[in-house]
Enzyme design. Structure first.
Site, PDB file in Angstrom:
ATOM      1  N   HIS A   1      62.782 -32.065  86.530  1.00 39.44           N
ATOM      2  CA  HIS A   1      63.352 -33.390  87.207  1.00 39.44           C
ATOM      3  C   HIS A   1      62.181 -33.799  88.028  1.00 39.44           C
ATOM      4  O   HIS A   1      62.042 -34.835  88.188  1.00 39.44           O
ATOM      5  CB  HIS A   1      64.385 -32.518  88.100  1.00 39.44           C
ATOM      6  CG  HIS A   1      65.217 -33.754  89.107  1.00 39.44           C
ATOM      7  ND1 HIS A   1      65.655 -34.813  88.552  1.00 39.44           N
ATOM      8  CD2 HIS A   1      65.269 -33.831  90.229  1.00 39.44           C
ATOM      9  CE1 HIS A   1      65.914 -35.689  89.660  1.00 39.44           C
ATOM     10  NE2 HIS A   1      65.857 -34.946  90.667  1.00 39.44           N
TER      11      HIS A   1
ATOM     12  N   LEU B   1      70.549 -36.676  84.208  1.00 36.54           N
ATOM     13  CA  LEU B   1      71.002 -36.232  85.545  1.00 36.54           C
ATOM     14  C   LEU B   1      72.456 -36.304  85.949  1.00 36.54           C
ATOM     15  O   LEU B   1      73.052 -36.984  85.686  1.00 36.54           O
ATOM     16  CB  LEU B   1      70.127 -36.922  86.847  1.00 36.54           C
ATOM     17  CG  LEU B   1      70.129 -36.346  88.323  1.00 36.54           C
ATOM     18  CD1 LEU B   1      69.858 -35.123  88.324  1.00 36.54           C
ATOM     19  CD2 LEU B   1      69.622 -37.239  89.074  1.00 36.54           C
TER      20      LEU B   1
ATOM     21  N   PHE C   1      73.990 -31.383 101.321  1.00 33.20           N
ATOM     22  CA  PHE C   1      73.233 -31.149 100.166  1.00 33.20           C
ATOM     23  C   PHE C   1      72.670 -29.947 100.057  1.00 33.20           C
ATOM     24  O   PHE C   1      72.860 -29.360 101.413  1.00 33.20           O
ATOM     25  CB  PHE C   1      72.176 -32.204 100.138  1.00 33.20           C
ATOM     26  CG  PHE C   1      72.228 -33.508  99.017  1.00 33.20           C
ATOM     27  CD1 PHE C   1      73.468 -33.876  98.671  1.00 33.20           C
ATOM     28  CD2 PHE C   1      71.286 -33.674  98.199  1.00 33.20           C
ATOM     29  CE1 PHE C   1      73.711 -34.769  97.475  1.00 33.20           C
ATOM     30  CE2 PHE C   1      71.261 -34.552  97.158  1.00 33.20           C
ATOM     31  CZ  PHE C   1      72.662 -35.178  96.972  1.00 33.20           C
TER      32      PHE C   1
ATOM     33  N   GLN D   1      60.209 -28.872  89.562  1.00 31.38           N
ATOM     34  CA  GLN D   1      61.433 -28.522  89.836  1.00 31.38           C
ATOM     35  C   GLN D   1      62.330 -29.052  88.623  1.00 31.38           C
ATOM     36  O   GLN D   1      62.464 -29.946  87.859  1.00 31.38           O
ATOM     37  CB  GLN D   1      62.009 -29.569  91.012  1.00 31.38           C
ATOM     38  CG  GLN D   1      63.355 -29.455  91.158  1.00 31.38           C
ATOM     39  CD  GLN D   1      63.938 -30.227  92.739  1.00 31.38           C
ATOM     40  OE1 GLN D   1      64.165 -31.181  92.647  1.00 31.38           O
ATOM     41  NE2 GLN D   1      63.905 -29.069  93.773  1.00 31.38           N
TER      42      GLN D   1
END
Lengths: 488, 541
Positions: free
Chosen positions: B344, B246, B118, B230
């Site tokens: 987010h 998303l 990630f 974010q």
């Protein structure tokens, strides 16, 4: 932006005596979902409209409603003009909000055992498809069984199977599932077809649990009798008269030029109990240029055993049936029993193509029959409509003979071993069919599955006929007219 | 226990996402625990929507030190170090809890939990269940909540915290028909999640309205770093109503690449080393810049492409993405997705101790409603870990709270009754207020910020706060309270953004020229409470 008119179910038990439908004209964006229509009603027309939603992206299972009768997720289903939006078929709290909690509570939880073992990659792969359930209860809304008998429902059965597969769980999931109505499922597949996550609950959970139940000796006695019969006779029902195959030769030539040659998989019901219907079908095929080969060594397809979890002789049945057609170099096998058709298509790996009789007749086109002055309604066999995806073809044939009045497509109750295993449930579902049939005002009921035909026949006073029988009556009427033309 | 319309419990947990349910499971071991959810428990919140994964150090080759450093670097060194230490140390243990309780994570052939790379991490340490990791966790947690014996009240919206002096002593809620509910507790855990629904484009579920920030602020708690919002780099851009949905970082973790309308793999210009797997703040600004400079797609995004991956990999590792895009007519196996940044996660929130204690006695908090764990930019995969680590800690600390005499303050209850019944005489639809707020926040407090734009946004919020939202029926009262919470949360974000006169992590001030890099910023947390506000200025190590 675009304008849509939708009809929405409204009901506030606090002040309304009964539900009503309200039409709204809303302006929404291109590509708007049903949920955005509900938002538009709430924001711009009536803030008292109650509906549930949360993630807006098909992941939480809060917003399932029925659109034109079909359970869908409001957040994912594209909004269309003229839609009717209703709550799921569960107790209504207000407007589109239903009481989900009693059903959610019936879903079992994992009980960790003393020893811990991580599932293997294979086990994870097996569990995963059952685990993607978002508990939206679309399946519960669509399930016919739990409307007439105690049944925890498809979502709960799915979880039982998921737990049964998990090495970390210590519960006795099979016994629990049997207690909670495992054998009440009619295999109608409605739950799977409405599932937004496409979870194949009947095949991947119910039938698997029934197979596990079989190993524990929990198969219903009536189902064991069927299995016994198949082992002894190769057939899942007893005979009451000379069978269809005893009455016909191995090859039936058409009256005119040959358009196609097919092998005919007769099936237990048409062979043993409803041979006349099979004769009617053969007559229709012969009139329409289809050459039919009937291998006599064919046996039961095994569907009654698969649906009830009795798999021990299944492989033998499959091999005998496949060999019977392969031996004669047949590349297309015809079924007219919806159950056999669905089984050959979905549970077998056949080296030949399998076609249902409705597909065959519409593919090659039929000689036009005469019209009969009757109003008919059509009962969709589950194993034809959902099992094989055939919905419109029988209607194309029927409407060439009679006028058709539609009724909702709901299971008649004869499948999944329910007719033999839990007759009171089968009767209750058939009674619901009777009521729907009555509502249509039809003179006759048409179907395309021997189980449905046989079962519905017992519960309605209207004649119940196979699609091909109806066609044949159309041909006979045509012949009669030709023989004695009416005076002008 | 309920009597006379007053419900009592030892611990009250507000919120039913990953953090709240984990807290309730833990608290239930200490005494009667009541979890109150605005939605049906398990369905609300953002955990269930979290797709990508859960960061935990599980392999010999990885270490908690590296996870700590990655988190700090990703957070632009604004993180509270004690909280980060706690996070990285306990994330593996909390993962073990989940596995023991039946979570079905993807595993390797040797039966270990599989991990994927990630953004911003030097080791592939993101555990996952396909691309429905959060859903898997929620399913497991709800199972466990049942077994733990906590009580659950579904569809009750908490509208104010009750206080006995300064100490929080419970809460007042409204059920779905608008009836008032009084709940008294020895300890209260706030686990209400985030609030990026205050933006026009957001990934959050309907419950991401920032209620917790507002409730706690009103109760006197201190919040930190509220400006740190974010923007996830990859949200859907069309159809219009699905904008912001998303598109998981797992898409890039699995090898997805970003391209502009000229077909350029533009991340090379912004972070040539980490490319698509740079941190979210960097990727979001890169995408926003490409779009602003005219290299965007027809629908105002950039391309996110996985068509070079094996179909099977897409089908098994990204099934939710595949299904969602198919619903909107895009087969991601055959054609690229179009994506753009979307609000987010709020990194800021309640100031907490590692035990989840807020600055107000009797009030604990965990999950997204807290600040400090993620600094100025959260790493993908750290939020799910956060919910479990701090959920357990807050639940435990609340569970250990002393028993107290529980008495409802009638004066407070009457005042609250008056406040809400005034909504019947309101004059503007709540949804109109929300629409104005969202546009104002997106325009004035988005990815790129300036002092004047923030000031203007603040003025708009003040104006909106003076409007009187109207409740059409008792069932609409909660909606009016929620709108006010959204306005309070938005004002906290804007105030924080005005206080932080630097660019740091997700917070970019285009009107300020700075000479320091992130690691050497003279600033610490911004802080906001009813009694003080400011920015810490001690030099960071």
């Amino acid at each position: 932006m675009k304008d849509l008119a939708v009809k929405v179910f409204r009901f506030d038990p606090e002040c309304d005596e009964s539900p009503h439908y309200q039409t709204y004209l809303v302006t929404v964006n291109e590509g708007a979902r049903v949920l955005h229509v509900l938002h538009a009603i709430h924001d711009d027309h009536d803030p008292t409209l109650s509906y549930r939603y949360c993630c807006g992206s098909g992941q939480c299972g809060s917003c399932a409603v029925r659109v034109n009768g079909q359970p869908v997720l409001a957040c994912m289903e594209e909004a269309r003009d003229g839609s009717i939006i209703e709550p799921l078929d569960l107790p209504v709290v207000k407007d589109l909000v239903v009481d989900m909690e009693p059903y959610l509570r019936q879903i079992s939880s994992l009980v960790p055992g003393e020893e811990f073992r991580m599932p293997t990659a294979e086990e994870v792969e097996e569990i995963k498809p059952l685990r993607s359930c978002i508990e939206c209860l679309a399946c519960v809304s669509a399930c016919p069984a739990l409307k007439v008998i105690d049944f925890a429902g498809p979502a709960a059965m799915r979880e039982e199977m998921r737990l049964a597969l998990d090495p970390r769980d210590s519960g006795d999931r099979v016994t629990e599932a049997v207690r909670d109505g495992l054998f009440t499922c009619t295999s109608c597949q409605a739950c799977w077809k409405v599932c937004p996550k496409d979870i194949q609950i009947p095949g991947k959970a119910i039938e698997k649990l029934r197979a596990l139940a079989n190993k524990k000796g929990l198969t219903l006695p009536r189902h064991q009798e069927v299995s016994q019969l198949v082992r002894e006779t190769g057939r899942s029902v007893t005979r009451t008269e000379p069978t269809f195959m005893e009455q016909v030769g191995e090859i039936l030539e058409p009256y005119g030029p040959v358009k196609a040659t097919v092998g005919f998989f007769v099936g237990c019901m048409y062979n043993q109990r409803l041979p006349q219907t099979a004769h009617d079908a053969m007559e229709v095929l012969r009139r329409n240029g289809i050459r039919v080969i009937i291998p006599k060594e064919q046996v039961c397809c095994g569907s009654p055993l698969i649906r009830t979890g009795q798999l021990d002789v299944l492989d033998t049945l499959k091999r005998r049936n496949i060999d019977a057609f392969v031996f004669r170099n047949i590349d297309t096998v015809l079924t007219m029993c919806a159950g056999c058709g669905s089984t050959l298509k979905n549970d077998y790996k056949t080296p030949f193509r399998v076609v249902d009789i409705n597909e065959l007749l519409t593919r090659y086109g039929i000689e036009p029959p005469a019209r009969l002055p009757l109003k008919a309604t059509y009962h969709d066999p589950c194993h034809l409509m959902r099992g094989q995806g055939i919905r419109d073809l029988p209607r194309e044939l029927i409407t060439q003979v009679v006028d058709l009045v539609e009724m909702p497509s709901i299971c008649c109750g004869s499948g999944g071993g329910v007719r033999s295993g839990i007759p009171e449930e089968a009767a209750a579902l058939a009674e619901m069919r009777r009521v729907e049939i009555e509502k249509t005002g039809a003179d006759i009921v048409i179907s395309s599955c021997p189980f449905c035909e046989f079962h519905i026949m017992e519960h309605t006073d209207r004649p119940v006929k196979n699609v091909t029988t109806l066609l044949l009556e159309g041909y006979r009427e045509k012949d009669r007219k030709k023989a004695s033309p009416e005076p002008c | 226990m309920r009597s006379d319309g007053v419900d009592t419990a030892h611990v009250l947990v507000i919120g039913s996402g990953g953090a709240g349910v984990r807290a309730a499971i833990e608290a239930a071991g200490y005494g009667e625990t009541l979890l109150v959810s605005k939605t049906l428990a398990g369905k609300g919140g953002c955990t269930t929507m979290a797709e990508g994964g859960y960061n935990a150090v599980l392999r010999e080759e990885d270490s908690c030190e590296i996870h700590f450093e990655d988190t700090l670097k990703g957070g632009a060194y604004l993180n509270d170090r004690d909280l980060v230490q706690t996070l990285v140390r306990e994330a593996p243990e909390r993962m073990a809890d989940l596995l023991r309780w039946g979570a079905v994570f993807d595993v390797t052939d040797s039966c270990e939990v599989a991990q994927r790379p990630f953004g911003g991490q030097r080791f592939p340490r993101t555990c996952y269940a396909g691309d429905r990791t959060g859903h898997e966790m929620m399913a497991t947690l709800i199972d466990r909540l049942d077994a733990a014996g906590a009580r659950v009240e579904n569809e009750v919206t908490i509208i104010t915290l009750l206080q006995d002096g300064e100490r929080v002593s419970g809460a007042i809620g409204l059920d779905k028909s608008g009836e008032m509910r009084i709940i008294l507790a020895d300890a209260t855990v706030l686990a209400t999640g985030g609030g990026t629904r205050i933006y026009d484009i957001s990934t959050n579920s309907s419950s991401g309205t920032g209620d917790g920030y507002a409730l706690a602020y009103k109760a006197g708690a201190e919040l930190i770093d509220m400006e740190q919002v974010q923007f996830h780099p990859t949200g859907a851009v069309y159809p219009y109503d699905a904008r912001g949905r998303l598109v998981t970082e797992a898409v890039r973790g699995e090898g997805g690449i970003l391209k502009n309308s000229l077909g350029e793999r533009f991340m090379g210009r912004y972070d040539p080393e980490r490319m698509e797997l740079s941190t979210r703040d960097v990727v979001s600004r890169a995408i926003a810049t490409e779009i602003l400079e005219g290299r965007g797609t027809e629908h105002g995004g950039v391309y996110l492409d996985v068509t070079h991956l094996e179909r099977k990999q897409i089908e098994t590792k990204l099934p939710v993405m595949l299904e969602q895009f198919l619903k909107f007519g895009v087969d991601i196996r055959e054609e690229p997705m179009e994506v753009a940044p979307t609000a987010h996660h709020i990194m800021g929130g309640l100031r907490i101790s590692p035990e989840g204690q807020t600055t107000v006695p009797g009030l604990y908090a965990c999950g997204e409603v807290t600040g400090g764990v993620h600094g100025a930019n959260r790493l993908g995969g750290n939020a799910l870990a956060d919910t479990q680590v701090f959920g357990k800690r807050a639940g435990e600390a609340a569970g250990r709270a002393q028993e107290r005499r529980k008495e409802a303050d009638q004066a407070v209850i009457s005042a609250e009754e008056n406040r809400i019944s005034a909504f019947y005489d309101g004059d503007i639809s709540p949804s109109t207020v929300v629409r104005s707020l969202r546009t104002a926040m997106w325009d004035g407090a988005g990815i790129f910020r300036t002092g004047p734009a923030l000031e203007k946004t603040r003025e708009i919020i003040i104006h909106l706060l003076m409007l009187r939202p109207r409740a059409a029926s008792p069932a609409n009262l909660a909606e009016c309270c929620t709108v006010q919470n959204m306005l309070v949360t938005a004002s906290l974000v804007v105030r924080g953004a005005l206080l932080r006169k630097e660019s740091r992590g997700a917070h970019v001030r285009q009107d300020i020229v700075q000479t320091w890099d992130m690691q050497h910023s003279p600033y610490g947390h911004t802080f906001l409470s009813r009694s003080r506000e400011g920015i810490e200025t001690e030099v960071q190590e």
